[in-house]
Scaffold this active site. Sequence first.
Site, short mmCIF file in Angstrom:
data_model
loop_
_atom_site.label_atom_id
_atom_site.label_comp_id
_atom_site.label_asym_id
_atom_site.label_seq_id
_atom_site.Cartn_x
_atom_site.Cartn_y
_atom_site.Cartn_z
N ASN A 11 38.25 -71.56 -62.49
CA ASN A 11 39.69 -71.78 -62.33
C ASN A 11 39.96 -73.25 -62.65
O ASN A 11 39.66 -74.12 -61.84
CB ASN A 11 40.11 -71.44 -60.89
N TRP A 12 40.50 -73.47 -63.83
CA TRP A 12 40.68 -74.86 -64.28
C TRP A 12 41.92 -75.51 -63.67
O TRP A 12 42.17 -76.69 -63.91
CB TRP A 12 40.74 -74.90 -65.81
N LYS A 13 42.73 -74.73 -62.97
CA LYS A 13 43.95 -75.29 -62.35
C LYS A 13 44.76 -76.04 -63.42
O LYS A 13 44.79 -75.61 -64.57
CB LYS A 13 43.58 -76.15 -61.14
N HIS A 96 46.46 -67.47 -55.24
CA HIS A 96 45.63 -68.63 -54.89
C HIS A 96 46.33 -69.42 -53.79
O HIS A 96 47.56 -69.51 -53.76
CB HIS A 96 45.44 -69.51 -56.13
N GLU A 98 46.79 -72.44 -53.36
CA GLU A 98 47.68 -73.51 -53.83
C GLU A 98 49.05 -72.95 -54.20
O GLU A 98 50.08 -73.59 -54.01
CB GLU A 98 47.04 -74.25 -55.02
N GLU A 168 38.44 -67.56 -50.41
CA GLU A 168 38.45 -69.01 -50.57
C GLU A 168 39.02 -69.65 -49.31
O GLU A 168 40.25 -69.76 -49.17
CB GLU A 168 39.32 -69.40 -51.77
N GLY A 174 38.11 -77.96 -52.85
CA GLY A 174 38.24 -79.34 -53.33
C GLY A 174 37.84 -80.39 -52.31
O GLY A 174 38.13 -81.57 -52.47
N SER A 214 34.36 -75.39 -53.16
CA SER A 214 33.29 -76.39 -53.29
C SER A 214 31.95 -75.78 -53.73
O SER A 214 30.88 -76.22 -53.28
CB SER A 214 33.12 -77.18 -51.99
N GLY A 235 36.34 -74.13 -58.96
CA GLY A 235 37.37 -75.07 -59.39
C GLY A 235 36.76 -76.27 -60.08
O GLY A 235 36.33 -76.20 -61.24
N GLY A 236 36.65 -77.37 -59.37
CA GLY A 236 36.20 -78.66 -59.93
C GLY A 236 34.93 -78.57 -60.74
O GLY A 236 34.84 -79.14 -61.83
P1 13P Z 1 36.85 -76.16 -55.85
O1 13P Z 1 35.68 -75.44 -56.47
O2 13P Z 1 37.30 -77.37 -56.61
O3 13P Z 1 36.64 -76.39 -54.38
O4 13P Z 1 38.11 -75.14 -55.96
C1 13P Z 1 37.95 -73.83 -55.56
C2 13P Z 1 39.12 -73.05 -56.01
O5 13P Z 1 40.24 -73.26 -55.56
C3 13P Z 1 38.90 -72.05 -57.06
O6 13P Z 1 40.02 -71.21 -57.21
#
Ligand code: 13P
Length: 252
Positions: A11-13, A96, A98, A168, A174, A214, A235-236
């Site tokens: 998930n590149w956000k 998600h 967010e 999640e 993050g 994470s 994510g990251g």
């Molecule tokens: P991180 O891997 O950056 O913690 O993000 C997780 C996430 O929100 C994937 O959708």
Amino acid sequence: MMARTPLFAGNWKMHKNVKETVDFLDAFLPMAKGISSEIAFCPPFTSLWAAAEKIRGSGIKLGAQNMHWEDKGAFTGEISPLMLKEIPCDYVIIGHSERRQYFAETDETVNKKVKSAIKYGITPIICVGESLEQREKGKTLSVVLNQVEKALFEVEIKDGCDLVFAYEPIWAIGTGKVASPSDAQEVIGAIRKKLSQLYGEKLSQRIRILYGGSVKPENIKELMAQPDIDGALVGGASLDAKTFYKIASYES
Ligand code: 13P
């Protein structure tokens, strides 16, 4: 028990423009040949088309990070499932945290989007997870299972491959604080039990449930050793080709 093919989704956000997307895939595609799990990337909408061109024939899947539930209409700024089909997208991330936190996504809109995605043959990756406060008050399972139940209100499935869940925990996203493998297994096992109450044991064994929050090369192996964890939504650590390769090839 049915063997479920692990899925690793990036998930590149709101990261990577078209050039950065192409550069990433140029670096990742040669590595991808050694990975037996399913791989999907969810870039921003503006990079989907370029990503689709790049991955054609590679077996790598593509997903969007959100969509509207209607197929068209006066919804300024929104993207419809038919537009995602055209790319084509195999997956769409729905609900998600967010989006729930910053963009007024609710269990009701999640439910509408899940129904619409399945109707149009796009597999929703449905995100659920508790906040730190909810966890500290001992409400994790009730919060998460309630999200699962509401997301699936009047949702019919055929074979269990029509949807994916991602657990999640919000406090793990993050932050560098990954859930312990046993805590993640406890919640994901409870989600599977809820799915078996809703759809029967056989279908529940075919639905993939990912962990997200994470995830890194250093913690993926232990997470994948849990019986109900079928992959990760990353994510990251999905923004760097080599790092994501290490996560997705956790077996080797
Ligand atoms: P991180 O891997 O950056 O913690 O993000 C997780 C996430 O929100 C994937 O959708």
